[in-house]
Design a protein around this motif. Sequence first.
Motif, PDB file in Angstrom:
ATOM      1  N   GLU A  96       0.945  -0.985  -0.075  1.00  0.00           N
ATOM      2  CA  GLU A  96       0.005  -0.055  -0.022  1.00  0.00           C
ATOM      3  C   GLU A  96       0.691   1.651  -0.337  1.00  0.00           C
ATOM      4  N   LYS A  97       1.814   1.436   0.961  1.00  0.00           N
ATOM      5  CA  LYS A  97       2.795   2.751   1.046  1.00  0.00           C
ATOM      6  C   LYS A  97       3.828   2.544  -0.363  1.00  0.00           C
ATOM      7  N   GLN A  98       3.707   1.539  -1.373  1.00  0.00           N
ATOM      8  CA  GLN A  98       4.535   1.807  -2.309  1.00  0.00           C
ATOM      9  C   GLN A  98       3.752   2.111  -3.642  1.00  0.00           C
ATOM     10  N   ARG A  99       2.979   1.370  -3.487  1.00  0.00           N
ATOM     11  CA  ARG A  99       1.581   2.258  -4.193  1.00  0.00           C
ATOM     12  C   ARG A  99       1.212   3.572  -4.427  1.00  0.00           C
ATOM     13  N   LEU A 100       0.835   4.458  -2.987  1.00  0.00           N
ATOM     14  CA  LEU A 100       0.718   5.855  -3.145  1.00  0.00           C
ATOM     15  C   LEU A 100       2.318   6.286  -3.713  1.00  0.00           C
ATOM     16  N   VAL A 101       3.879   5.626  -2.886  1.00  0.00           N
ATOM     17  CA  VAL A 101       4.720   6.195  -3.794  1.00  0.00           C
ATOM     18  C   VAL A 101       5.112   6.338  -5.088  1.00  0.00           C
ATOM     19  N   LYS A 102       4.266   5.158  -5.965  1.00  0.00           N
ATOM     20  CA  LYS A 102       4.014   4.991  -7.320  1.00  0.00           C
ATOM     21  C   LYS A 102       3.260   6.236  -7.877  1.00  0.00           C
ATOM     22  N   LYS A 103       2.348   6.302  -7.097  1.00  0.00           N
ATOM     23  CA  LYS A 103       1.075   7.465  -7.831  1.00  0.00           C
ATOM     24  C   LYS A 103       1.997   8.662  -7.636  1.00  0.00           C
ATOM     25  N   LEU A 104       2.890   9.031  -6.565  1.00  0.00           N
ATOM     26  CA  LEU A 104       3.044  10.476  -6.121  1.00  0.00           C
ATOM     27  C   LEU A 104       4.473  10.418  -7.545  1.00  0.00           C
ATOM     28  N   GLN A 105       4.621   9.637  -7.357  1.00  0.00           N
ATOM     29  CA  GLN A 105       6.450   9.543  -8.879  1.00  0.00           C
ATOM     30  C   GLN A 105       5.816  10.289 -10.319  1.00  0.00           C
ATOM     31  N   GLU A 106       4.762   9.229 -10.660  1.00  0.00           N
ATOM     32  CA  GLU A 106       4.249   9.180 -11.713  1.00  0.00           C
ATOM     33  C   GLU A 106       3.331  10.327 -11.914  1.00  0.00           C
ATOM     34  N   SER A 107       2.874  11.112 -10.944  1.00  0.00           N
ATOM     35  CA  SER A 107       2.148  12.225 -10.731  1.00  0.00           C
ATOM     36  C   SER A 107       3.118  13.556 -11.596  1.00  0.00           C
ATOM     37  N   MET A 108       4.630  13.588 -10.899  1.00  0.00           N
ATOM     38  CA  MET A 108       5.814  14.035 -11.371  1.00  0.00           C
ATOM     39  C   MET A 108       6.703  13.759 -12.203  1.00  0.00           C
ATOM     40  N   LEU A 109       5.932  12.746 -12.850  1.00  0.00           N
ATOM     41  CA  LEU A 109       7.002  12.496 -14.302  1.00  0.00           C
ATOM     42  C   LEU A 109       6.212  11.856 -15.352  1.00  0.00           C
ATOM     43  N   ALA A 144      16.703   7.349 -10.309  1.00  0.00           N
ATOM     44  CA  ALA A 144      17.391   8.024 -10.531  1.00  0.00           C
ATOM     45  C   ALA A 144      17.511   9.371 -10.270  1.00  0.00           C
ATOM     46  N   ASP A 145      18.899   9.614 -10.334  1.00  0.00           N
ATOM     47  CA  ASP A 145      19.192  10.943  -9.737  1.00  0.00           C
ATOM     48  C   ASP A 145      18.316  12.441 -11.030  1.00  0.00           C
ATOM     49  N   ASP A 146      18.668  11.783 -11.723  1.00  0.00           N
ATOM     50  CA  ASP A 146      18.174  12.898 -12.859  1.00  0.00           C
ATOM     51  C   ASP A 146      16.146  12.861 -13.121  1.00  0.00           C
ATOM     52  N   LYS A 147      15.762  11.997 -12.755  1.00  0.00           N
ATOM     53  CA  LYS A 147      14.922  11.844 -12.504  1.00  0.00           C
ATOM     54  C   LYS A 147      13.885  12.328 -11.318  1.00  0.00           C
ATOM     55  N   TYR A 148      14.694  12.594 -10.432  1.00  0.00           N
ATOM     56  CA  TYR A 148      14.748  12.742  -9.220  1.00  0.00           C
ATOM     57  C   TYR A 148      14.528  14.007  -9.066  1.00  0.00           C
ATOM     58  N   ASP A 149      16.165  14.994  -9.995  1.00  0.00           N
ATOM     59  CA  ASP A 149      15.846  16.190 -10.054  1.00  0.00           C
ATOM     60  C   ASP A 149      15.033  16.192 -11.085  1.00  0.00           C
ATOM     61  N   VAL A 150      14.015  16.014 -12.289  1.00  0.00           N
ATOM     62  CA  VAL A 150      12.996  16.825 -12.764  1.00  0.00           C
ATOM     63  C   VAL A 150      11.930  16.329 -11.384  1.00  0.00           C
ATOM     64  N   ALA A 151      12.266  15.291 -10.982  1.00  0.00           N
ATOM     65  CA  ALA A 151      10.740  15.536  -9.766  1.00  0.00           C
ATOM     66  C   ALA A 151      10.536  16.049  -8.443  1.00  0.00           C
ATOM     67  N   MET A 152      11.709  16.887  -8.146  1.00  0.00           N
ATOM     68  CA  MET A 152      11.700  17.879  -6.896  1.00  0.00           C
ATOM     69  C   MET A 152      11.564  19.110  -7.255  1.00  0.00           C
ATOM     70  N   ASN A 153      11.923  19.375  -8.423  1.00  0.00           N
ATOM     71  CA  ASN A 153      12.671  20.391  -9.268  1.00  0.00           C
ATOM     72  C   ASN A 153      10.316  20.998  -9.821  1.00  0.00           C
TER      73      ASN A 153
END
Length: 185
Positions: A96-109, A144-153
């Motif tokens: 369940e935690k991973q589902r929410l994490v993935k949802k937020l990651q995908e929403s920003m990528l 990954a670092d490049d995706k992390y930067d994009v998501a955070m920005n």
Amino acid sequence: STLSFQVLLKSDVPTGDVLLDETLRHIKTTEPAETVQTWIELLTGRTWNPFKLQYQLRNVRERIAKALVEKGILTTEKQNFLLFDMTTHPVSNATEKQRLVKKLQESMLERWVNDPHRMDRRTLALLVLAHSSDVLENVFASLADDKYDVAMNRTKDLLDMDPEVEAAKAKGTEMIWAVLAAFNK
């Protein structure tokens, strides 16, 4: 201003969740209507206004943890901290935690829409709450670092928007922007 938005109840139909239903009852009986800022203080137990104590939810964290334990998402453990034992609630359902994490990651990528008003409202609310709870960086930590930067920005750009302006732009998201304004205050 969004901080002075009053919370008005559209429906008092019970949700089936004890805490939500208790909150609805409080909002329904409050005269005059309270602001978003005041409700956040009342519902988190951060106010000691003697005239409003009847609207405070009691033991909110413990009750939320208990509900999540009952749903099998958390478990209960005792941990020893030198001089005392403390009850903790580690995650037991990582799916369940991973589902929410993935949802937020995908929403920003992958599903990035570059406009908060085209975002799913629940996802936008989840982003605001993750930010306000100071866990948003953890959500993107596995990228990954490049995706992390994009998501955070993208997240920073989104959360740096003016809640006053954004709340005025789209019906149905005013409360989300008011909550962000309250936590940014």
